[in-house]
Write a protein that holds these residues in place. Structure first.
Motif, PDB file in Angstrom:
ATOM      1  N   LEU A 138       1.135  -1.598  -0.366  1.00  0.00           N
ATOM      2  CA  LEU A 138      -0.022   0.024   0.004  1.00  0.00           C
ATOM      3  C   LEU A 138       0.288   1.507   0.297  1.00  0.00           C
ATOM      4  CD1 LEU A 138      -2.514   1.720   0.255  1.00  0.00           C
ATOM      5  CD2 LEU A 138      -2.407   1.322   2.781  1.00  0.00           C
ATOM      6  N   TRP A 139       2.302   1.458   1.145  1.00  0.00           N
ATOM      7  CA  TRP A 139       3.149   2.757   0.800  1.00  0.00           C
ATOM      8  C   TRP A 139       3.128   2.771  -0.176  1.00  0.00           C
ATOM      9  CZ3 TRP A 139       0.540   5.453   3.969  1.00  0.00           C
ATOM     10  CH2 TRP A 139      -0.175   4.876   4.968  1.00  0.00           C
ATOM     11  N   ARG A 140       3.788   1.369  -1.190  1.00  0.00           N
ATOM     12  CA  ARG A 140       4.651   1.962  -2.345  1.00  0.00           C
ATOM     13  C   ARG A 140       3.825   2.086  -3.197  1.00  0.00           C
ATOM     14  NH1 ARG A 140       5.196  -2.248  -6.161  1.00  0.00           N
ATOM     15  NH2 ARG A 140       3.876  -3.583  -4.907  1.00  0.00           N
ATOM     16  N   ARG A 141       2.126   1.589  -2.980  1.00  0.00           N
ATOM     17  CA  ARG A 141       1.504   2.098  -4.506  1.00  0.00           C
ATOM     18  C   ARG A 141       0.839   3.631  -4.289  1.00  0.00           C
ATOM     19  NH1 ARG A 141      -2.817  -2.431  -5.339  1.00  0.00           N
ATOM     20  NH2 ARG A 141      -2.511  -3.338  -7.122  1.00  0.00           N
ATOM     21  N   VAL A 142       0.968   4.384  -3.225  1.00  0.00           N
ATOM     22  CA  VAL A 142       0.602   5.692  -2.907  1.00  0.00           C
ATOM     23  C   VAL A 142       1.454   6.503  -2.356  1.00  0.00           C
ATOM     24  CG1 VAL A 142      -1.361   4.689  -2.665  1.00  0.00           C
ATOM     25  CG2 VAL A 142       0.139   5.343  -0.376  1.00  0.00           C
ATOM     26  N   VAL A 181      11.498  -4.324   0.834  1.00  0.00           N
ATOM     27  CA  VAL A 181      12.968  -3.683   0.283  1.00  0.00           C
ATOM     28  C   VAL A 181      12.193  -2.932  -0.903  1.00  0.00           C
ATOM     29  CG1 VAL A 181      14.923  -4.170  -1.821  1.00  0.00           C
ATOM     30  CG2 VAL A 181      14.265  -5.840   0.722  1.00  0.00           C
ATOM     31  N   ARG A 182      11.482  -3.911  -1.438  1.00  0.00           N
ATOM     32  CA  ARG A 182      11.024  -3.066  -3.125  1.00  0.00           C
ATOM     33  C   ARG A 182      10.324  -1.825  -2.880  1.00  0.00           C
ATOM     34  NH1 ARG A 182       9.616  -6.025  -7.587  1.00  0.00           N
ATOM     35  NH2 ARG A 182      10.441  -8.409  -7.077  1.00  0.00           N
ATOM     36  N   SER A 203      10.771   2.437  -3.627  1.00  0.00           N
ATOM     37  CA  SER A 203      10.107   3.917  -4.202  1.00  0.00           C
ATOM     38  C   SER A 203       9.368   4.673  -2.970  1.00  0.00           C
ATOM     39  CB  SER A 203       8.357   3.293  -4.078  1.00  0.00           C
ATOM     40  OG  SER A 203       7.682   2.932  -2.597  1.00  0.00           O
ATOM     41  N   LEU A 204      10.739   4.956  -1.905  1.00  0.00           N
ATOM     42  CA  LEU A 204      11.077   6.083  -1.711  1.00  0.00           C
ATOM     43  C   LEU A 204      11.339   7.792  -1.524  1.00  0.00           C
ATOM     44  CD1 LEU A 204       9.909   4.943   2.460  1.00  0.00           C
ATOM     45  CD2 LEU A 204       8.037   5.661   0.805  1.00  0.00           C
ATOM     46  N   TYR A 240      17.207 -15.084  -4.528  1.00  0.00           N
ATOM     47  CA  TYR A 240      16.521 -13.956  -5.166  1.00  0.00           C
ATOM     48  C   TYR A 240      16.859 -12.259  -4.892  1.00  0.00           C
ATOM     49  CZ  TYR A 240      11.864 -12.194  -6.703  1.00  0.00           C
ATOM     50  OH  TYR A 240      11.464 -11.292  -7.172  1.00  0.00           O
ATOM     51  N   ALA A 241      17.274 -11.615  -5.625  1.00  0.00           N
ATOM     52  CA  ALA A 241      18.505 -10.813  -5.471  1.00  0.00           C
ATOM     53  C   ALA A 241      17.489  -9.576  -6.192  1.00  0.00           C
ATOM     54  CB  ALA A 241      19.824 -11.281  -6.299  1.00  0.00           C
ATOM     55  N   ALA A 242      16.667  -9.993  -7.209  1.00  0.00           N
ATOM     56  CA  ALA A 242      14.969  -9.039  -8.106  1.00  0.00           C
ATOM     57  C   ALA A 242      15.032  -7.818  -6.879  1.00  0.00           C
ATOM     58  CB  ALA A 242      14.656  -9.769  -8.288  1.00  0.00           C
ATOM     59  N   PRO A 243      14.271  -7.881  -5.991  1.00  0.00           N
ATOM     60  CA  PRO A 243      14.241  -6.935  -4.752  1.00  0.00           C
ATOM     61  C   PRO A 243      14.608  -5.886  -4.871  1.00  0.00           C
ATOM     62  CG  PRO A 243      12.986  -9.043  -3.793  1.00  0.00           C
ATOM     63  CD  PRO A 243      14.326  -9.372  -5.229  1.00  0.00           C
ATOM     64  N   TYR A 244      16.003  -5.851  -4.560  1.00  0.00           N
ATOM     65  CA  TYR A 244      17.079  -5.942  -4.135  1.00  0.00           C
ATOM     66  C   TYR A 244      17.750  -4.787  -5.969  1.00  0.00           C
ATOM     67  CZ  TYR A 244      17.642  -7.645   0.349  1.00  0.00           C
ATOM     68  OH  TYR A 244      17.205  -8.206   2.009  1.00  0.00           O
ATOM     69  N   LEU A 245      17.984  -5.325  -6.609  1.00  0.00           N
ATOM     70  CA  LEU A 245      18.331  -4.538  -7.900  1.00  0.00           C
ATOM     71  C   LEU A 245      16.786  -3.544  -8.573  1.00  0.00           C
ATOM     72  CD1 LEU A 245      19.492  -7.616  -9.535  1.00  0.00           C
ATOM     73  CD2 LEU A 245      20.650  -5.677  -8.673  1.00  0.00           C
ATOM     74  N   VAL A 246      15.915  -4.173  -7.953  1.00  0.00           N
ATOM     75  CA  VAL A 246      14.986  -3.476  -8.290  1.00  0.00           C
ATOM     76  C   VAL A 246      14.503  -2.376  -7.400  1.00  0.00           C
ATOM     77  CG1 VAL A 246      12.159  -2.640  -8.260  1.00  0.00           C
ATOM     78  CG2 VAL A 246      13.204  -5.096  -9.165  1.00  0.00           C
TER      79      VAL A 246
END
Length: 917
Positions: free
Chosen positions: A729-733, A764-765, A769-770, A798-804
């Motif tokens: 939620l916080w990421r989306r807004v 992490v994602r 976004s912040l 699984y490293a994708a969240p950190y790379l994103v």
């Protein structure tokens, strides 16, 4: 109010300010230049005729040495200009140029631009910077004259602005005068007019020019005003009258606003010399030294006949003692080629400036796309009468070489008829002197230059078919007299009442002169330029009209102060009210599909029948207000599917207004989320869906304030299930959250992130976004993720969240934050070093490619762009990893970001109607 003793004229310049004054109680007054006291060094003062438009924030040690640093301790003037070279991060400049840059919020404190030395809370807005310069001049006057019975605020005061300043920039200038403590009676005057008034005042009694004016036709004088930051053109028509009556003078045309002046020549010369000084790109401090040295070389070369080669030296890296100096030489031929061929090239009368962005860009300001002043001048003079005389003005035109080039060009365009040059011995002071003279003319009610509205104002009245250009109605014709009111009643024009509405205005300096008030014309991108939206909230206390729509008449006028006034007047005899339309001066990176002046219905705005919306709202309220029902599952997906059936369309087709309308019912169900973990999970998911990306729709600030209740009240079921949905939620807004709120959300998570104890991927994602968090906190997160991501990648985890997240934190083009939030390029360099040994072509590391495509993109701002060497390394690695050339092009040259690219940064589809600028 006491009777004024002086007329004060102020030139609020991009590079320099000046002030002049004229006594009002003298039979034969002459303006004088006011010598402005200012800091020369941190220990010494001087009095000079100009005040450089730079503001320096001294260090604590320097402030202790200075006994009087003024309001907020910002120091304007010569010391500040010198410090702009030595400590650029502590100097705010170009405030006047920012005032007409509608893509940024001029009330937001972001100056000094991209400063690493001054924290955000100490920075100033362009309006504040302008106000500080004006306030300094007011205090300087009062220090000298207040005790003599002539306080500043009791005098006749005129501030000059470029003739090309649009109505919004004029409004902001007056806002700055108000903040500086000026009286409400301050007037605005176009700078070329002021320069002409100065010439007229200096030639009183001299009839040389008047004798040349034929009795049977008009005589035309062109004012070319090129300062450090802008180029301004105005054409005046002089008509001889019978007897001894002075000729009539009328300003008949002005040019478009051009951020193109002497500063651009300095920048071009600096770019030319840069490669000779060092193999690596220069640091910001070295670059500022280089620009200053190139300015000196340009002035020497163009004004002094001697010397064929000029040295250019700047400090090396490190201290001046240990770092040494970097030196190069530039020839006279090179300087003249850059200045004359680059900025004043010979061209034909039919040549036009390039419209694509190929010109210099610095400090994120929208400089003119074409660097050729002559091509802009040719375009301005197209269709206008021949020029008989030229008055040059502005410090950039001191070199006779440049003045002669312009005179010869105009002669060529006129078939060899060479215009006379009117002498101007005060190129950098004429505007202030002329403004003081103008105030005296107004005071004595003497004959003045006729000058109505410099540009015609138009309003988009309704949307036509999407493939057609907009239809505009002319509100204020060009050259409309001040204080004359124009009434316009387009057929079917209505105003929505009891809610905020916006109208979309345009201006034109070169539109068809036959356009009258009320004329309907079709928009095109050559003749019409957009202004910030005009907005108002039309409140009606009594019974509202049917459908909350009121037929109206529009009125427009330019008042004596130079301000545009547009109002809506009720055309309903039973509702006798009017509402002033004000410019909405905040930037609009996002636009909803509002079209208040169209004749579409509220149902069309929603995209559905209002009864269906009522049914959808009832469904949300009902489902959250009752306990769990095994027959009617309470999940976000189940609820969204049921809403699709009720509304009769898939959720991907719901427009922004419809989606935001659904928030009302969910907000009212806030406390109902405590009923069960299913209630809370569904509420969190739906809230993120309805409010994404947190901004872009009318009233989103209030909606985010409403949502913020969730933070202090905390989760009713604080387990992993709800916590993950809250992160999402916080990421989306996130785009609707202030820096303070973003940091409050992140604060309780920092121990978990710092300990590296397997934080959830969604957390992490969320960090990525912040975009508004402070630079120190953002740097810490980057460092943490740069340690973790390679470790995971090497062990095939699984490293994708950190790379994103890294891709968002290192991005050169933020999704919603200002460019000031972009991290320094050294952070990207560290990321490249940490990740360059990985195989970027591996499918599980696809996010590394995206990361560096965002982090290496050219935005055409030297304070944001990566050093060339680093960028070439990134391009080489990406190319070897199989990245398509079309994507690599954004790392090789400046390509404006497209709306679809902005949307991709968000990571999911956005509601239809939410257009990314």
């Amino acid at each position: 109010m006491a009777r004024a003793k002086f007329s004060i004229g102020i030139d609020l310049g991009t590079t320099n300010c000046a002030m002049a004054f004229e006594p009002l109680d003298t039979a034969n007054p002459h303006p004088e230049t006011f010598l402005i006291p200012q800091w020369e060094t941190v220990t010494g003062f001087s009095e000079v005729s100009t005040l450089p438009s730079f503001l320096y924030l001294p260090t604590d040690q320097e402030a202790a040495q200075m006994s009087n640093t003024g309001t907020e301790k910002w120091v304007p003037g010569r010391l500040a200009r010198r410090k702009a070279v030595e400590s650029p991060g502590r100097v705010a400049h170009s405030a006047k140029s920012w005032l007409c840059h509608h893509a940024v919020d001029r009330t937001t404190p972001f100056l000094p631009w991209r400063s690493d030395e001054i924290p955000v809370e100490k920075r100033i807005s362009p309006i504040r910077a302008s106000a500080l310069l004006l306030e300094y001049l007011r205090v300087a006057w009062d220090t000298k004259f207040a005790n003599a019975g002539a306080p500043f605020n009791e005098q006749e005061i005129t501030i000059t602005v470029p003739a090309s300043f649009d109505a919004a920039a004029q409004r902001l200038t007056l806002d700055a005068t108000s903040e500086a403590g000026f009286p409400e009676t301050v007037r605005l005057l176009e700078e070329p007019q002021a320069a002409f008034y100065c010439w007229l005042e200096q030639h009183r009694g001299s009839d040389g020019l008047w004798e040349q004016i034929p009795g049977n036709r008009a005589y035309h004088v062109l004012v070319i005003d090129i300062g450090g930051g802008t180029s301004d053109f105005s054409l005046f028509e002089i008509t001889r009258r019978s007897g001894t009556t002075p000729p009539n003078i009328k300003r008949i045309a002005v040019g478009d606003h051009l951020l193109l002046g002497g500063d651009n020549i300095d920048l071009a010369l600096a770019h030319h010399v840069e490669s000779r000084l060092a193999n690596d790109e220069l640091s910001p401090t070295q670059w500022n030294f280089l620009v200053a040295r190139c300015r000196d070389v340009k002035e020497r070369c163009l004004t002094e006949p001697s010397g064929d080669s000029f040295p250019v030296s700047i400090p090396g890296r490190g201290s001046s003692l240990l770092g040494g100096t970097l030196s190069a030489r530039v020839t006279r031929a090179e300087v003249e080629s850059i200045a004359l061929d680059g900025f004043f090239p010979e061209c034909d009368a039919g040549d036009r400036p390039a419209r694509t962005q190929a010109g210099l860009r610095e400090w994120a300001l929208p400089y003119a796309a074409d660097s050729a002043v002559t091509r802009y001048l040719a375009e301005f003079l197209s269709g206008l009468p021949p020029v008989e005389a030229i008055l040059f003005n502005g410090g950039s035109l001191y070199p006779e070489t440049l003045r002669r080039r312009l005179q010869q060009q105009i002669a060529r365009w006129q078939g060899g008829s060479e215009p006379q040059i009117l002498d101007n011995t005060t190129l950098d002071l004429a505007v202030a002197i002329g403004a003081a003279s103008f105030g005296g003319i107004i005071y004595r009610r003497a004959q003045r230059i006729e000058a109505g509205a410099a540009r015609a104002i138009y309003l988009e009245v309704h949307k036509r078919a999407p493939e057609e250009n907009p239809l505009l109605v002319c509100l204020l014709p060009r050259n409309a007299p001040s204080e004359e009111e124009f009434r316009i009643s387009p057929s079917g024009l209505e105003l929505r009442v009891n809610r905020l509405v916006r109208f979309h205005p345009y201006y034109s300096t070169r539109g068809d002169p036959s356009h009258k008030s009320g004329s309907l014309v079709t928009w095109n991108d050559r003749d019409f330029q957009p202004l910030p939206p005009l907005q108002t909230t039309a409140r009606i206390t009594g019974p509202a009209p049917k459908d909350n729509r009121l037929p109206i008449t529009l009125t427009a006028r330019m008042n004596e102060l130079g301000l545009l006034r547009v109002a809506c007047i009720s055309a309903n005899p039973s509702i006798q009210e009017s509402w002033l339309l004000e410019f909405d001066l905040r930037p609009h990176l996002l636009e909803d599909e509002d079209s208040e002046q169209s004749d579409t219905s509220a149902a069309a705005d929603l995209g559905v029948d209002p009864t269906k919306l009522d049914a959808a709202l009832h469904r949300i309220t009902t489902l959250f207000s009752r306990p769990l029902d095994t027959r009617d599952k309470l999940t976000a997906n189940h609820l969204l599917k049921s809403l699709e059936k009720i509304l009769g369309m898939p959720r991907t087709d719901w427009n922004l207004r419809l989606i935001r309308s659904l928030w009302t019912a969910l907000s009212e169900s806030f406390s109902s989320r405590e009923e069960s973990i299913e209630h809370e999970e569904a509420w969190l998911i739906l809230a993120g869906f309805l409010l994404r990306p947190g901004f872009g729709g009318e009233g989103d600030n209030a909606r985010i304030d409403d949502l913020w209740r969730l933070h202090p009240s905390k989760l009713a079921y604080p387990g992993k299930r709800s916590q993950i949905q809250q992160y999402i939620l916080w990421r989306r807004v996130a785009g609707g959250l202030t820096q303070e709120r973003q940091e409050l959300i992140l604060a309780p998570e920092l121990p978990r992130l710092r300990s590296k104890k397997d934080p959830p991927a969604e957390l992490v994602r969320l960090v990525g976004s912040l975009e508004r968090i402070g630079s120190n906190l953002k740097t810490e997160m980057i460092n943490l993720f740069l340690k973790t991501a390679p470790e995971l990648a090497i062990t095939k985890q699984y490293a994708a969240p950190y790379l994103v997240a890294l891709g968002l934190l290192l991005n050169r083009t933020p999704f919603y934050a200002s460019p000031d939030c972009v991290v320094p390029s050294v952070q990207v360099e560290r990321a490249f070093e940490a990740l360059s040994d990985l195989d970027w072509s591996a499918p599980e590391l696809a996010e590394v490619q995206t990361l560096f495509l965002h982090a290496g993109r050219i935005v055409d701002d030297p304070n944001i762009d990566l050093p060339r060497v680093l960028r070439e390394k990134i391009v080489s690695k990406l190319a070897k990893s199989g990245v398509a050339e079309v994507k690599l092009g954004r790392l090789r040259k400046f390509i404006p970001i497209a709306g679809s690219e902005r949307t991709s940064l968000f990571g999911e589809s956005l509601p239809p109607g939410l257009m990314i600028s």
